[in-house]
Design a protein around this motif. Sequence first.
Motif, short mmCIF file in Angstrom:
data_model
loop_
_atom_site.label_atom_id
_atom_site.label_comp_id
_atom_site.label_asym_id
_atom_site.label_seq_id
_atom_site.Cartn_x
_atom_site.Cartn_y
_atom_site.Cartn_z
N ALA A 53 27.91 58.07 50.60
CA ALA A 53 27.42 57.19 49.55
C ALA A 53 28.29 55.93 49.45
O ALA A 53 27.77 54.82 49.32
CB ALA A 53 27.40 57.93 48.20
N LYS A 54 29.60 56.12 49.55
CA LYS A 54 30.51 54.97 49.49
C LYS A 54 30.26 54.01 50.65
O LYS A 54 30.27 52.79 50.47
CB LYS A 54 31.97 55.45 49.50
N LYS A 55 30.01 54.57 51.84
CA LYS A 55 29.71 53.72 53.01
C LYS A 55 28.43 52.93 52.76
O LYS A 55 28.38 51.73 53.02
CB LYS A 55 29.53 54.59 54.27
N ARG A 56 27.41 53.61 52.27
CA ARG A 56 26.11 52.97 52.01
C ARG A 56 26.27 51.85 50.97
O ARG A 56 25.71 50.77 51.13
CB ARG A 56 25.10 54.02 51.55
N LEU A 57 27.03 52.13 49.93
CA LEU A 57 27.25 51.11 48.89
C LEU A 57 28.03 49.93 49.46
O LEU A 57 27.74 48.78 49.16
CB LEU A 57 28.00 51.73 47.69
N GLY A 58 29.01 50.23 50.31
CA GLY A 58 29.82 49.19 50.94
C GLY A 58 28.97 48.26 51.79
O GLY A 58 29.13 47.03 51.73
N VAL A 59 28.04 48.84 52.55
CA VAL A 59 27.14 48.05 53.38
C VAL A 59 26.30 47.11 52.51
O VAL A 59 26.01 45.98 52.88
CB VAL A 59 26.21 48.98 54.23
N ALA A 60 25.95 47.58 51.30
CA ALA A 60 25.14 46.76 50.38
C ALA A 60 26.02 45.79 49.59
O ALA A 60 25.54 45.08 48.72
CB ALA A 60 24.36 47.67 49.43
N GLY A 61 27.33 45.80 49.89
CA GLY A 61 28.23 44.87 49.20
C GLY A 61 28.68 45.33 47.83
O GLY A 61 29.21 44.54 47.04
N VAL A 62 28.49 46.61 47.54
CA VAL A 62 28.90 47.15 46.23
C VAL A 62 30.33 47.67 46.35
O VAL A 62 30.60 48.57 47.13
CB VAL A 62 27.96 48.29 45.77
N THR A 63 31.23 47.09 45.57
CA THR A 63 32.63 47.51 45.63
C THR A 63 33.10 48.11 44.31
O THR A 63 34.11 48.80 44.27
CB THR A 63 33.54 46.32 45.99
N SER A 64 32.38 47.85 43.25
CA SER A 64 32.80 48.35 41.94
C SER A 64 31.76 49.35 41.43
O SER A 64 30.63 48.98 41.12
CB SER A 64 32.93 47.17 40.97
N PHE A 65 32.15 50.61 41.38
CA PHE A 65 31.22 51.66 40.94
C PHE A 65 32.00 52.89 40.50
O PHE A 65 33.20 52.99 40.75
CB PHE A 65 30.27 52.04 42.09
N LYS A 66 31.32 53.80 39.84
CA LYS A 66 31.89 55.10 39.47
C LYS A 66 30.88 56.18 39.83
O LYS A 66 29.68 55.97 39.68
CB LYS A 66 32.13 55.19 37.96
N PHE A 67 31.38 57.31 40.29
CA PHE A 67 30.54 58.48 40.45
C PHE A 67 30.63 59.25 39.13
O PHE A 67 31.72 59.64 38.71
CB PHE A 67 31.02 59.38 41.59
N GLU A 68 29.50 59.42 38.47
CA GLU A 68 29.49 60.18 37.22
C GLU A 68 29.11 61.62 37.52
O GLU A 68 28.05 61.90 38.05
CB GLU A 68 28.47 59.58 36.24
N VAL A 69 30.03 62.53 37.20
CA VAL A 69 29.77 63.97 37.33
C VAL A 69 29.36 64.45 35.95
O VAL A 69 30.16 64.39 35.01
CB VAL A 69 31.03 64.74 37.79
N SER A 70 28.10 64.86 35.81
CA SER A 70 27.65 65.35 34.50
C SER A 70 27.46 66.85 34.56
O SER A 70 26.88 67.38 35.51
CB SER A 70 26.35 64.65 34.07
N GLY A 71 28.00 67.53 33.55
CA GLY A 71 27.85 68.97 33.44
C GLY A 71 26.72 69.28 32.47
O GLY A 71 26.53 68.56 31.48
#
Length: 140
Positions: A53-71
Motif C-alpha cells: 500500500a505504501k508503494k502504491r501511495l508513493g507512486v501516486a505521490g502521496v507521502t503524508s498518510f496514516k493507516f487507521e486500525v479500527s477495532g
Amino acid sequence: AANGARDKAAKEVNAKLLAEGHKNQCSFKTDSDELAPGCDKKLKNLVNALVEAKKRLGVAGVTSFKFEVSGHTDSSGKPEHNKELSGKRAAVIERELVARGIPKSEIVAVGMGSERPLVTPDNTPAKKAKNRRYEIQVHF
C-alpha cells in the motif's frame, strides 16, 4: 489532477486493505485483547499488504498518510465496555504491526465498539464472530 491520482490510489489501497484484513483476521479470546494462537502468518500478510500500500501511495505521490486500525466488537455487552475493548484490540494489532516493521508514526488505532457492524442482527455465534474484527484503512 494530483487529487484524482491520490483519491484513486486511496480507493484501490483501501479496497485491498479491507480484503486483506478480512482474509487475515486474527481471533481474540472472548472479552479479551489477547490474541488467540496462530496469528503470526496472518500478521505477516497484513504487514506485506501495508508495505505494498505504501508503494502504491508513493507512486501516486502521496507521502503524508496514516493507516487507521479500527477495532470492532459484536453487540453483546455494554457499549462503553465494547468501545474500550475494541480500542485495546486495535492497539494490540498496532503493536504487532510496529513490531514487524511498520513505523508507529504511520499508524493510528481506534476503537469503534459495536457501532459499525458487518452483519445485523448479530444474533448467532457466527454473526457475532464476523462483527468481532479489525479493519485497516488509509487516511490523509
